[in-house]
Design a protein around this motif. Structure first.
Motif, mmCIF file in Angstrom:
data_model
loop_
_atom_site.group_PDB
_atom_site.id
_atom_site.type_symbol
_atom_site.label_atom_id
_atom_site.label_comp_id
_atom_site.label_asym_id
_atom_site.label_seq_id
_atom_site.Cartn_x
_atom_site.Cartn_y
_atom_site.Cartn_z
ATOM 1 N N ASP A 83 112.046 16.413 60.232
ATOM 2 C CA ASP A 83 112.715 16.074 58.630
ATOM 3 C C ASP A 83 114.319 16.003 59.200
ATOM 4 O O ASP A 83 114.992 17.044 59.082
ATOM 5 C CB ASP A 83 111.925 17.378 57.558
ATOM 6 C CG ASP A 83 112.951 16.989 56.451
ATOM 7 O OD1 ASP A 83 112.974 16.260 55.996
ATOM 8 O OD2 ASP A 83 113.404 18.341 55.865
ATOM 9 N N VAL B 130 110.833 17.708 52.788
ATOM 10 C CA VAL B 130 109.512 16.604 53.370
ATOM 11 C C VAL B 130 109.824 15.821 54.028
ATOM 12 O O VAL B 130 110.811 15.535 54.683
ATOM 13 C CB VAL B 130 110.086 15.429 51.798
ATOM 14 C CG1 VAL B 130 108.912 14.442 52.395
ATOM 15 C CG2 VAL B 130 109.719 15.856 50.447
ATOM 16 N N PHE C 120 106.171 10.664 55.316
ATOM 17 C CA PHE C 120 105.953 11.493 53.418
ATOM 18 C C PHE C 120 107.179 10.624 53.460
ATOM 19 O O PHE C 120 107.286 10.662 52.139
ATOM 20 C CB PHE C 120 105.418 11.899 53.247
ATOM 21 C CG PHE C 120 103.838 13.081 54.080
ATOM 22 C CD1 PHE C 120 102.748 11.851 54.068
ATOM 23 C CD2 PHE C 120 104.170 13.145 54.915
ATOM 24 C CE1 PHE C 120 101.758 12.518 54.545
ATOM 25 C CE2 PHE C 120 102.834 13.981 55.676
ATOM 26 C CZ PHE C 120 101.871 13.057 55.851
ATOM 27 N N ASP C 121 108.334 11.045 53.796
ATOM 28 C CA ASP C 121 110.007 11.301 53.259
ATOM 29 C C ASP C 121 110.211 9.043 52.597
ATOM 30 O O ASP C 121 109.637 8.270 54.250
ATOM 31 C CB ASP C 121 110.781 11.209 53.722
ATOM 32 C CG ASP C 121 111.982 11.662 52.736
ATOM 33 O OD1 ASP C 121 112.243 11.191 51.740
ATOM 34 O OD2 ASP C 121 112.913 12.280 53.550
ATOM 35 N N LYS D 31 118.039 17.908 44.372
ATOM 36 C CA LYS D 31 116.110 18.375 44.301
ATOM 37 C C LYS D 31 115.947 16.713 44.408
ATOM 38 O O LYS D 31 115.404 15.993 43.303
ATOM 39 C CB LYS D 31 115.770 18.569 42.928
ATOM 40 C CG LYS D 31 115.929 20.010 42.630
ATOM 41 C CD LYS D 31 115.951 20.928 41.490
ATOM 42 C CE LYS D 31 116.577 21.554 41.134
ATOM 43 N NZ LYS D 31 116.218 22.941 40.145
ATOM 44 N N ASP E 232 111.259 14.451 44.952
ATOM 45 C CA ASP E 232 109.287 15.195 44.406
ATOM 46 C C ASP E 232 108.850 14.674 46.105
ATOM 47 O O ASP E 232 109.250 15.076 47.339
ATOM 48 C CB ASP E 232 109.198 13.877 43.448
ATOM 49 C CG ASP E 232 109.641 12.692 44.217
ATOM 50 O OD1 ASP E 232 109.248 12.645 45.062
ATOM 51 O OD2 ASP E 232 109.662 11.207 43.311
ATOM 52 N N GLY E 233 107.430 15.277 45.535
ATOM 53 C CA GLY E 233 107.127 15.012 47.240
ATOM 54 C C GLY E 233 106.687 14.200 48.353
ATOM 55 O O GLY E 233 106.400 14.131 48.730
ATOM 56 N N SER E 234 107.254 13.214 47.912
ATOM 57 C CA SER E 234 107.915 11.540 48.620
ATOM 58 C C SER E 234 108.859 11.668 49.180
ATOM 59 O O SER E 234 109.477 11.033 50.004
ATOM 60 C CB SER E 234 107.712 10.150 47.737
ATOM 61 O OG SER E 234 107.987 10.065 46.617
ATOM 62 N N GLY E 235 109.717 12.905 48.373
ATOM 63 C CA GLY E 235 111.390 12.867 49.170
ATOM 64 C C GLY E 235 112.433 12.012 48.059
ATOM 65 O O GLY E 235 113.763 11.586 48.893
#
Length: 458
Positions: free
Chosen positions: A299, A305, A309-310, A320, A322-325
């Motif tokens: 990371d 993330v 996946f980033d 801040k 989201d789940g995808s960075g």
């Protein structure tokens, strides 16, 4: 006679041409020891050849000279086993002879008649036919098949005798003579194509009477005749099945065992190759899994993330994501609700169409139509639907006047709906005049139906 032979010849040539064009048809291999159900056992045959009132056993009949004449025949055969078959035969034609030939002592035979001619209307017999070389240890296929036959049946014939003065006499003026006959035959079959054989044979027919030539000789000498022929035999049934008569079970067994051995070899090779491929695939999966684990641990930007996946690397600290960075989008959004046209919506539109009325020859909507139009406007406002209005008239008046009236009425409905809050950009008003009637304009009821505004909700 010539007509019969011509028909037989034409049929033979036609079938030969059909089978010659179908040489690519595959034949199913019948496993050994499975019975006759996998074979073609029924067949038909046609033939033509030479009839003569003489036989290879017993010689000629009551006249010193026999004549060779044309004969014809057909049969239906059932092949019960590789060797044994049962055949129902028909033979027809004419038999002729005279006393123009001297006897062995040089004298001429005397008698009441100088010659005869017998119309053989039929010789119908049932024979057992034994075929050889079906089980052949030397050749893969049977091409030449000798056969012998023995049977019994009935012959119907009409002898006509001619005396020295030329007078013709019928042996039985009232009709045919019917007598028992015993056919004995032999011949060869040649398998020339799947399901078709050339049949060459010679049969002797021994009569249980001395009246085949209309003349009796003493002491009693029972008559006989012979038939030498050539013809074609055609197997009946599915062409994917082999013909039992020409099948070689020894070769079928050899071919089946060879095919099973080859299938087993191919299956072992395939299973071995599949096992090797599976091992290689598992090793590749282990390596790929280790690589995936290593990627998931990294990371670089510290946003929580992993780099694997980033989708937005190098995010600034404190942002801040989201789940995808990727940074979260905090911009307010207007959510527009999407509605589907329901059956209730369609019912409200149909009711508005049914209640819609205008002043005579005008575009003014009558107040009685307002409640149902209000309900349509409510649907358009709440669900943001689109609406197409199509105005139509009957054929009373000029085409131009009707076209304009239909457009005005459609626009009048649109204006009313817009006045009740509907979006004008989602309403299309079109006039078609009297060009699209839905009923006959010859009646008042039909013209009433044609004066309408159609609503299409979408």
């Amino acid at each position: 006679m010539k007509k019969h032979l011509t028909a037989i010849t034409a049929l033979v040539l036609l079938n030969l041409s059909v089978f010659a064009q179908d040489t690519s048809h595959s034949i199913t291999v019948v496993p050994p020891l499975t019975g006759a159900s996998g074979f073609r056992t029924w067949s038909i045959g046609i033939n033509g050849g030479v009839l003569a009132p003489v036989a290879g056993i017993g010689g000629s009949n009551d006249y010193t000279k026999w004549m060779a004449t044309l004969g014809y025949g057909a049969y239906l055969k059932y092949q019960a086993t590789h060797h044994l078959g049962f055949q129902l035969d028909y033979v027809g034609g004419t038999l002729e002879g005279n006393n123009s030939k001297a006897l062995s002592d040089g004298t001429m035979r005397t008698g009441p008649y100088a010659s005869f001619k017998t119309s053989l209307h039929y010789a119908g017999t049932l024979s057992a036919v034994y075929s050889f070389t079906n089980i052949n240890w030397l050749n893969r296929r049977n091409i030449v098949i000798p056969w012998v036959s023995l049977g019994a049946g009935l012959a119907g014939y009409d002898p006509t005798m001619t005396d020295a003065s030329g007078t013709t006499i019928h042996s039985k003026p009232s009709g045919d003579i019917h007598e028992l006959t015993i056919p004995v035959g032999a011949g060869l079959k040649f398998n020339v194509a799947p399901g078709i054989n050339i049949d060459l044979g010679y049969k002797m027919y021994f009569m249980d009477a001395d009246n085949l030539d209309g003349t009796e000789r003493f002491p009693l000498h029972k008559d006989r005749f012979s038939y030498g022929f050539a013809g074609l035999e055609f197997s009946l049934g599915s062409r994917s099945k082999p013909q039992l008569l020409v099948d070689n079970p020894v070769y079928d067994l050899h071919r089946t065992l060879r095919a099973e051995n080859e299938e087993l070899r191919q299956r072992i090779m395939a299973e071995t190759q599949a096992a090797e491929d599976a091992n290689r695939a598992k090793l590749a999966q282990v390596a790929a899994l280790q690589e995936e684990v290593d990627k998931m641990k990294a990371d670089a930007d510290g946003d929580g993330v992993s780099d694997y996946f980033d989708k937005c690397p190098n995010t600034k600290p404190g942002v801040k994501v989201d789940g995808s960075g990727c940074p979260l989008d905090t911009t307010p959004r207007v959510i527009q609700q999407h509605f589907e046209v329901t059956e209730e919506d369609r019912r409200i539109v149909r009711e508005a169409i049914a209640n819609l009325e205008f002043d005579f020859a005008k575009a003014s909507i009558r107040p009685s139509s307002f409640p149902s139009l209000d309900r349509v406007a409510d649907i358009l406002v709440r669900k943001n639907f689109s609406l197409k209005l199509a105005g139509h008239t009957d054929n009373v008046g000029s085409a131009d006047r009707n076209m304009q009236l239909s457009k005005d009425r459609a626009e009048s409905v649109k204006s009313y709906l817009v006045s009740r809050g509907a979006n004008p950009s989602r309403i299309e008003a079109t006039g078609y005049g009297m060009t699209q009637p839905i009923a006959s304009n010859k009646t008042a009821a039909g013209r009433q139906k044609n004066r309408r505004v159609e609503f299409t909700l979408y």
